[in-house]
Design a protein around this motif. Sequence first.
Motif, PDB file in Angstrom:
ATOM      1  N   MET A  40      15.820 -11.248  -6.343  1.00 49.60           N
ATOM      2  CA  MET A  40      15.694  -9.871  -6.813  1.00 49.60           C
ATOM      3  C   MET A  40      14.801  -9.757  -8.044  1.00 49.60           C
ATOM      4  O   MET A  40      14.108  -8.773  -8.213  1.00 49.60           O
ATOM      5  CB  MET A  40      17.085  -9.286  -7.104  1.00 49.60           C
ATOM      6  N   ALA A  41      14.771 -10.760  -8.901  1.00 48.18           N
ATOM      7  CA  ALA A  41      13.942 -10.711 -10.105  1.00 48.18           C
ATOM      8  C   ALA A  41      12.463 -10.621  -9.761  1.00 48.18           C
ATOM      9  O   ALA A  41      11.681 -10.091 -10.533  1.00 48.18           O
ATOM     10  CB  ALA A  41      14.210 -11.929 -10.978  1.00 48.18           C
ATOM     11  N   ASN A  42      12.058 -11.126  -8.619  1.00 48.81           N
ATOM     12  CA  ASN A  42      10.653 -11.126  -8.233  1.00 48.81           C
ATOM     13  C   ASN A  42      10.207  -9.845  -7.549  1.00 48.81           C
ATOM     14  O   ASN A  42       9.019  -9.632  -7.378  1.00 48.81           O
ATOM     15  CB  ASN A  42      10.356 -12.299  -7.301  1.00 48.81           C
ATOM     16  N   LEU A  43      11.128  -9.014  -7.116  1.00 50.68           N
ATOM     17  CA  LEU A  43      10.735  -7.828  -6.348  1.00 50.68           C
ATOM     18  C   LEU A  43       9.857  -6.888  -7.153  1.00 50.68           C
ATOM     19  O   LEU A  43       8.854  -6.393  -6.639  1.00 50.68           O
ATOM     20  CB  LEU A  43      11.968  -7.105  -5.806  1.00 50.68           C
ATOM     21  N   THR A  44      10.188  -6.630  -8.408  1.00 51.07           N
ATOM     22  CA  THR A  44       9.337  -5.741  -9.198  1.00 51.07           C
ATOM     23  C   THR A  44       7.974  -6.376  -9.451  1.00 51.07           C
ATOM     24  O   THR A  44       6.976  -5.675  -9.509  1.00 51.07           O
ATOM     25  CB  THR A  44      10.009  -5.348 -10.532  1.00 51.07           C
ATOM     26  N   GLU A  45       7.932  -7.690  -9.579  1.00 54.06           N
ATOM     27  CA  GLU A  45       6.652  -8.378  -9.736  1.00 54.06           C
ATOM     28  C   GLU A  45       5.811  -8.241  -8.465  1.00 54.06           C
ATOM     29  O   GLU A  45       4.611  -7.989  -8.533  1.00 54.06           O
ATOM     30  CB  GLU A  45       6.889  -9.851 -10.066  1.00 54.06           C
ATOM     31  N   ILE A  46       6.436  -8.386  -7.313  1.00 47.80           N
ATOM     32  CA  ILE A  46       5.735  -8.227  -6.031  1.00 47.80           C
ATOM     33  C   ILE A  46       5.196  -6.810  -5.910  1.00 47.80           C
ATOM     34  O   ILE A  46       4.053  -6.601  -5.515  1.00 47.80           O
ATOM     35  CB  ILE A  46       6.672  -8.567  -4.860  1.00 47.80           C
ATOM     36  N   GLN A  47       6.012  -5.829  -6.277  1.00 46.03           N
ATOM     37  CA  GLN A  47       5.577  -4.429  -6.224  1.00 46.03           C
ATOM     38  C   GLN A  47       4.398  -4.190  -7.165  1.00 46.03           C
ATOM     39  O   GLN A  47       3.408  -3.551  -6.787  1.00 46.03           O
ATOM     40  CB  GLN A  47       6.742  -3.506  -6.570  1.00 46.03           C
ATOM     41  N   SER A  48       4.475  -4.727  -8.371  1.00 49.04           N
ATOM     42  CA  SER A  48       3.386  -4.568  -9.348  1.00 49.04           C
ATOM     43  C   SER A  48       2.096  -5.206  -8.851  1.00 49.04           C
ATOM     44  O   SER A  48       1.011  -4.641  -9.013  1.00 49.04           O
ATOM     45  CB  SER A  48       3.777  -5.179 -10.690  1.00 49.04           C
ATOM     46  N   GLU A  49       2.207  -6.382  -8.244  1.00 53.04           N
ATOM     47  CA  GLU A  49       1.029  -7.057  -7.714  1.00 53.04           C
ATOM     48  C   GLU A  49       0.415  -6.267  -6.563  1.00 53.04           C
ATOM     49  O   GLU A  49      -0.810  -6.180  -6.448  1.00 53.04           O
ATOM     50  CB  GLU A  49       1.382  -8.466  -7.261  1.00 53.04           C
ATOM     51  N   GLU A  50       1.258  -5.679  -5.722  1.00 58.78           N
ATOM     52  CA  GLU A  50       0.722  -4.869  -4.627  1.00 58.78           C
ATOM     53  C   GLU A  50       0.009  -3.641  -5.175  1.00 58.78           C
ATOM     54  O   GLU A  50      -1.082  -3.297  -4.712  1.00 58.78           O
ATOM     55  CB  GLU A  50       1.819  -4.446  -3.657  1.00 58.78           C
ATOM     56  N   ILE A  51       0.588  -2.988  -6.160  1.00 56.75           N
ATOM     57  CA  ILE A  51      -0.052  -1.802  -6.753  1.00 56.75           C
ATOM     58  C   ILE A  51      -1.395  -2.184  -7.354  1.00 56.75           C
ATOM     59  O   ILE A  51      -2.390  -1.474  -7.183  1.00 56.75           O
ATOM     60  CB  ILE A  51       0.883  -1.150  -7.797  1.00 56.75           C
ATOM     61  N   GLU A  52      -1.455  -3.307  -8.039  1.00 60.19           N
ATOM     62  CA  GLU A  52      -2.718  -3.772  -8.613  1.00 60.19           C
ATOM     63  C   GLU A  52      -3.759  -4.023  -7.521  1.00 60.19           C
ATOM     64  O   GLU A  52      -4.926  -3.657  -7.663  1.00 60.19           O
ATOM     65  CB  GLU A  52      -2.486  -5.039  -9.440  1.00 60.19           C
ATOM     66  N   ALA A  53      -3.342  -4.640  -6.422  1.00 60.98           N
ATOM     67  CA  ALA A  53      -4.266  -4.880  -5.304  1.00 60.98           C
ATOM     68  C   ALA A  53      -4.743  -3.556  -4.706  1.00 60.98           C
ATOM     69  O   ALA A  53      -5.931  -3.395  -4.398  1.00 60.98           O
ATOM     70  CB  ALA A  53      -3.583  -5.734  -4.237  1.00 60.98           C
ATOM     71  N   LEU A  54      -3.827  -2.597  -4.537  1.00 62.96           N
ATOM     72  CA  LEU A  54      -4.209  -1.288  -4.001  1.00 62.96           C
ATOM     73  C   LEU A  54      -5.202  -0.588  -4.923  1.00 62.96           C
ATOM     74  O   LEU A  54      -6.153   0.047  -4.454  1.00 62.96           O
ATOM     75  CB  LEU A  54      -2.975  -0.414  -3.783  1.00 62.96           C
ATOM     76  N   ARG A  55      -4.999  -0.721  -6.232  1.00 67.07           N
ATOM     77  CA  ARG A  55      -5.926  -0.105  -7.194  1.00 67.07           C
ATOM     78  C   ARG A  55      -7.315  -0.731  -7.114  1.00 67.07           C
ATOM     79  O   ARG A  55      -8.313  -0.074  -7.422  1.00 67.07           O
ATOM     80  CB  ARG A  55      -5.368  -0.212  -8.609  1.00 67.07           C
ATOM     81  N   SER A  56      -7.389  -1.989  -6.714  1.00 65.07           N
ATOM     82  CA  SER A  56      -8.700  -2.632  -6.581  1.00 65.07           C
ATOM     83  C   SER A  56      -9.379  -2.253  -5.259  1.00 65.07           C
ATOM     84  O   SER A  56     -10.598  -2.378  -5.148  1.00 65.07           O
ATOM     85  CB  SER A  56      -8.573  -4.153  -6.705  1.00 65.07           C
ATOM     86  N   ILE A  57      -8.615  -1.771  -4.290  1.00 60.46           N
ATOM     87  CA  ILE A  57      -9.165  -1.396  -2.985  1.00 60.46           C
ATOM     88  C   ILE A  57      -9.546   0.081  -2.936  1.00 60.46           C
ATOM     89  O   ILE A  57     -10.602   0.443  -2.424  1.00 60.46           O
ATOM     90  CB  ILE A  57      -8.151  -1.707  -1.866  1.00 60.46           C
ATOM     91  N   TYR A  58      -8.673   0.942  -3.473  1.00 63.01           N
ATOM     92  CA  TYR A  58      -8.844   2.386  -3.363  1.00 63.01           C
ATOM     93  C   TYR A  58      -9.265   2.987  -4.698  1.00 63.01           C
ATOM     94  O   TYR A  58      -8.932   2.466  -5.759  1.00 63.01           O
ATOM     95  CB  TYR A  58      -7.535   3.040  -2.883  1.00 63.01           C
ATOM     96  N   THR A  59      -9.976   4.118  -4.632  1.00 64.88           N
ATOM     97  CA  THR A  59     -10.416   4.805  -5.847  1.00 64.88           C
ATOM     98  C   THR A  59      -9.261   5.615  -6.430  1.00 64.88           C
ATOM     99  O   THR A  59      -8.242   5.834  -5.771  1.00 64.88           O
ATOM    100  CB  THR A  59     -11.576   5.762  -5.539  1.00 64.88           C
ATOM    101  N   GLU A  60      -9.462   6.095  -7.660  1.00 61.02           N
ATOM    102  CA  GLU A  60      -8.448   6.945  -8.291  1.00 61.02           C
ATOM    103  C   GLU A  60      -8.222   8.216  -7.487  1.00 61.02           C
ATOM    104  O   GLU A  60      -7.126   8.752  -7.475  1.00 61.02           O
ATOM    105  CB  GLU A  60      -8.868   7.305  -9.719  1.00 61.02           C
ATOM    106  N   GLY A  61      -9.255   8.697  -6.815  1.00 61.31           N
ATOM    107  CA  GLY A  61      -9.124   9.896  -5.992  1.00 61.31           C
ATOM    108  C   GLY A  61      -8.344   9.657  -4.710  1.00 61.31           C
ATOM    109  O   GLY A  61      -7.838  10.603  -4.106  1.00 61.31           O
ATOM    110  N   GLU A  62      -8.257   8.417  -4.283  1.00 62.85           N
ATOM    111  CA  GLU A  62      -7.530   8.085  -3.054  1.00 62.85           C
ATOM    112  C   GLU A  62      -6.097   7.630  -3.303  1.00 62.85           C
ATOM    113  O   GLU A  62      -5.236   7.829  -2.465  1.00 62.85           O
ATOM    114  CB  GLU A  62      -8.258   6.963  -2.301  1.00 62.85           C
ATOM    115  N   LEU A  63      -5.854   6.997  -4.435  1.00 69.67           N
ATOM    116  CA  LEU A  63      -4.556   6.398  -4.725  1.00 69.67           C
ATOM    117  C   LEU A  63      -3.954   7.018  -5.975  1.00 69.67           C
ATOM    118  O   LEU A  63      -4.603   7.084  -7.014  1.00 69.67           O
ATOM    119  CB  LEU A  63      -4.703   4.889  -4.934  1.00 69.67           C
TER     120      LEU A  63
END
Length: 159
Positions: A40-63
């Motif tokens: 459970m301690a890693n779940l927020t880290e996994i979520q944060s890493e996914e959000i960071e990856a999404l921010r690198s893929i999509y623009t501010e206007g898309e995400l």
Amino acid sequence: FFFGFVVRCALWGGRTAPPGLFVRYVNSLTAGAPVTCHAMANLTEIQSEEIEALRSIYTEGELEVLEQPNAPPFIHLIFGDDYVLSLQYTAAYPDEVPPIKVRSRDGVLGVPKAFLEALQAHLVQEAPALKGEVMVFMLVSLATEWLDGNSLQQFADKS
């Protein structure tokens, strides 16, 4: 035997898994498909890493990521120019499917309700196969693929 359910606790075989341990169970009844358990301690880290990856893929206007204190973030992602995928991480994401909503983008007119409902139903049906792994990008890919195979006209009479 583990029957395909996701173990959300850190217990494994009567022993406590160390924090941060990623345990992969193999279910022989599903031809070796992995079933995962994240500490459970890693779940927020996994979520944060996914959000960071999404921010690198999509623009501010898309995400758009709406973060709140003491609550998992909401994600709104524009895809196919006219549609928005909305979901909120849960405390156990990615070991459980988050609630998924699809709507037309603000200002976009003429999208039949039945079209949006069918697209959302498709994503909800496919999402359980993605449990245990980050899935937002894959959900957008599945939605885009579904859009390529379906037209608004097919659903115009059903709304």
